[in-house]
Design a protein around this motif. Structure first.
Motif, mmCIF file in Angstrom:
data_model
loop_
_atom_site.group_PDB
_atom_site.id
_atom_site.type_symbol
_atom_site.label_atom_id
_atom_site.label_comp_id
_atom_site.label_asym_id
_atom_site.label_seq_id
_atom_site.Cartn_x
_atom_site.Cartn_y
_atom_site.Cartn_z
ATOM 1 N N ASN A 20 0.755 -0.895 -0.030
ATOM 2 C CA ASN A 20 -0.064 0.106 0.158
ATOM 3 C C ASN A 20 0.816 0.980 -0.334
ATOM 4 O O ASN A 20 0.829 1.921 -0.305
ATOM 5 C CB ASN A 20 -1.034 -0.073 0.972
ATOM 6 N N TYR A 21 2.057 1.024 1.136
ATOM 7 C CA TYR A 21 2.576 2.442 0.974
ATOM 8 C C TYR A 21 3.333 2.291 -0.325
ATOM 9 O O TYR A 21 3.692 3.848 -0.704
ATOM 10 C CB TYR A 21 3.726 2.122 2.274
ATOM 11 N N LYS A 22 3.834 1.468 -0.978
ATOM 12 C CA LYS A 22 4.614 1.646 -2.298
ATOM 13 C C LYS A 22 3.576 2.419 -3.337
ATOM 14 O O LYS A 22 3.718 3.366 -3.749
ATOM 15 C CB LYS A 22 4.694 0.305 -2.596
ATOM 16 N N PHE A 23 2.804 2.226 -3.296
ATOM 17 C CA PHE A 23 1.425 2.729 -4.342
ATOM 18 C C PHE A 23 1.626 3.568 -4.040
ATOM 19 O O PHE A 23 0.952 4.788 -4.498
ATOM 20 C CB PHE A 23 0.124 1.176 -4.565
ATOM 21 N N MET A 24 1.710 4.106 -2.667
ATOM 22 C CA MET A 24 0.733 5.731 -2.673
ATOM 23 C C MET A 24 2.278 7.034 -2.850
ATOM 24 O O MET A 24 1.805 7.582 -2.748
ATOM 25 C CB MET A 24 0.637 5.960 -0.895
ATOM 26 N N PHE A 25 3.377 6.079 -2.819
ATOM 27 C CA PHE A 25 4.534 6.940 -3.180
ATOM 28 C C PHE A 25 4.532 7.398 -4.623
ATOM 29 O O PHE A 25 5.173 8.235 -4.903
ATOM 30 C CB PHE A 25 5.613 6.518 -2.293
ATOM 31 N N ILE A 26 4.427 6.376 -5.184
ATOM 32 C CA ILE A 26 4.088 6.092 -6.849
ATOM 33 C C ILE A 26 2.667 7.933 -7.030
ATOM 34 O O ILE A 26 2.961 8.239 -7.894
ATOM 35 C CB ILE A 26 4.085 4.923 -7.160
ATOM 36 N N GLY A 27 1.758 7.213 -6.864
ATOM 37 C CA GLY A 27 1.054 8.255 -6.269
ATOM 38 C C GLY A 27 1.134 9.561 -6.231
ATOM 39 O O GLY A 27 0.742 10.327 -7.116
ATOM 40 N N LEU A 28 1.900 10.200 -4.892
ATOM 41 C CA LEU A 28 2.477 10.814 -4.763
ATOM 42 C C LEU A 28 2.772 11.495 -5.734
ATOM 43 O O LEU A 28 3.412 12.614 -5.974
ATOM 44 C CB LEU A 28 2.683 11.005 -3.272
ATOM 45 N N ALA A 29 4.446 10.638 -6.169
ATOM 46 C CA ALA A 29 5.257 11.386 -7.160
ATOM 47 C C ALA A 29 3.966 11.846 -8.665
ATOM 48 O O ALA A 29 4.594 12.444 -9.618
ATOM 49 C CB ALA A 29 6.203 10.306 -7.396
ATOM 50 N N ILE A 72 -4.402 6.557 -8.600
ATOM 51 C CA ILE A 72 -3.588 5.836 -7.823
ATOM 52 C C ILE A 72 -3.897 5.297 -6.238
ATOM 53 O O ILE A 72 -3.443 4.968 -5.467
ATOM 54 C CB ILE A 72 -2.061 5.924 -8.487
ATOM 55 N N GLN A 73 -3.728 6.925 -5.738
ATOM 56 C CA GLN A 73 -3.649 6.581 -4.078
ATOM 57 C C GLN A 73 -4.216 6.739 -3.997
ATOM 58 O O GLN A 73 -5.639 5.738 -2.740
ATOM 59 C CB GLN A 73 -4.280 8.457 -3.915
ATOM 60 N N TYR A 75 -6.775 3.668 -5.579
ATOM 61 C CA TYR A 75 -6.645 1.779 -5.219
ATOM 62 C C TYR A 75 -5.179 1.997 -4.480
ATOM 63 O O TYR A 75 -5.631 0.115 -3.673
ATOM 64 C CB TYR A 75 -5.557 2.586 -7.019
ATOM 65 N N ALA A 76 -4.176 2.522 -4.122
ATOM 66 C CA ALA A 76 -3.426 2.671 -2.911
ATOM 67 C C ALA A 76 -4.627 2.214 -1.449
ATOM 68 O O ALA A 76 -3.799 1.029 -0.431
ATOM 69 C CB ALA A 76 -2.359 2.845 -2.513
ATOM 70 N N ILE A 77 -5.317 2.774 -1.271
ATOM 71 C CA ILE A 77 -6.192 2.761 0.197
ATOM 72 C C ILE A 77 -7.085 1.586 -0.040
ATOM 73 O O ILE A 77 -6.804 0.626 1.222
ATOM 74 C CB ILE A 77 -6.764 4.438 0.290
ATOM 75 N N LEU A 78 -7.467 1.154 -0.988
ATOM 76 C CA LEU A 78 -8.373 0.231 -1.062
ATOM 77 C C LEU A 78 -7.794 -1.231 -1.701
ATOM 78 O O LEU A 78 -8.023 -2.193 -1.277
ATOM 79 C CB LEU A 78 -9.445 0.497 -1.631
ATOM 80 N N LEU A 79 -6.584 -1.884 -1.690
ATOM 81 C CA LEU A 79 -5.567 -2.242 -1.895
ATOM 82 C C LEU A 79 -5.396 -3.151 -0.644
ATOM 83 O O LEU A 79 -5.122 -3.190 0.481
ATOM 84 C CB LEU A 79 -4.320 -2.411 -3.040
ATOM 85 N N ASN A 80 -5.725 -4.477 -0.778
ATOM 86 C CA ASN A 80 -5.780 -5.381 0.148
ATOM 87 C C ASN A 80 -4.276 -5.825 0.235
ATOM 88 O O ASN A 80 -3.835 -6.984 -0.561
ATOM 89 C CB ASN A 80 -6.647 -6.927 0.002
ATOM 90 N N PRO A 81 -3.740 -5.820 1.491
ATOM 91 C CA PRO A 81 -1.875 -6.005 1.290
ATOM 92 C C PRO A 81 -1.926 -7.351 1.731
ATOM 93 O O PRO A 81 -0.581 -7.798 1.092
ATOM 94 C CB PRO A 81 -1.230 -4.777 2.461
ATOM 95 N N ASP A 82 -3.404 -7.743 1.932
ATOM 96 C CA ASP A 82 -2.592 -9.716 2.314
ATOM 97 C C ASP A 82 -2.802 -10.704 1.115
ATOM 98 O O ASP A 82 -2.272 -11.598 1.407
ATOM 99 C CB ASP A 82 -3.927 -10.411 3.918
ATOM 100 N N LYS A 83 -3.758 -10.536 0.639
ATOM 101 C CA LYS A 83 -4.005 -11.293 -1.048
ATOM 102 C C LYS A 83 -2.834 -10.555 -1.784
ATOM 103 O O LYS A 83 -2.573 -9.523 -1.786
ATOM 104 C CB LYS A 83 -5.572 -10.245 -1.670
ATOM 105 N N LYS A 84 -2.571 -12.112 -2.553
ATOM 106 C CA LYS A 84 -1.170 -11.859 -3.678
ATOM 107 C C LYS A 84 -1.959 -11.668 -4.865
ATOM 108 O O LYS A 84 -2.964 -12.008 -5.326
ATOM 109 C CB LYS A 84 -0.786 -12.540 -3.029
#
Length: 84
Positions: A20-29, A72-73, A75-84
């Motif tokens: 989630n944090y990876k996608f958040m930083f990409i969205g912020l960039a 992207i932000q 998506y990063a918030i709604l992304l389930n980190p446990d699901k692969k």
């Protein structure tokens, strides 16, 4: 009285996962890039008009990048980190 104190390892609990944090930083960039592309185009002399303010980059590309970054932000918030 002779008991030893055991230090329990305290792990910080984060709200989101690493993914989630990876996608958040990409969205912020992407949002920052959109605002950087939107900047400029002004004129030093207020009596001279600079038509560069209406360029394709500032009117179409930069706002699209900002909206994509917000997408992207979300998506990063709604992304389930446990699901692969």
């Amino acid at each position: 009285m002779g008991e030893k104190k055991r230090k329990a390892e305290v792990k910080p609990i984060f709200v989101f996962g690493k993914k989630n944090y990876k996608f958040m930083f990409i969205g912020l960039a992407v949002i920052a890039l959109g605002f950087i592309l939107m900047a400029g185009g002004g004129s030093d002399d207020p009596h001279v008009f600079n038509p560069d303010i209406f360029s394709w980059r500032r009117i179409r590309l930069a706002p699209a990048l900002v909206l994509i970054g917000f997408g992207i932000q979300i998506y990063a918030i709604l992304l389930n980190p446990d699901k692969k």
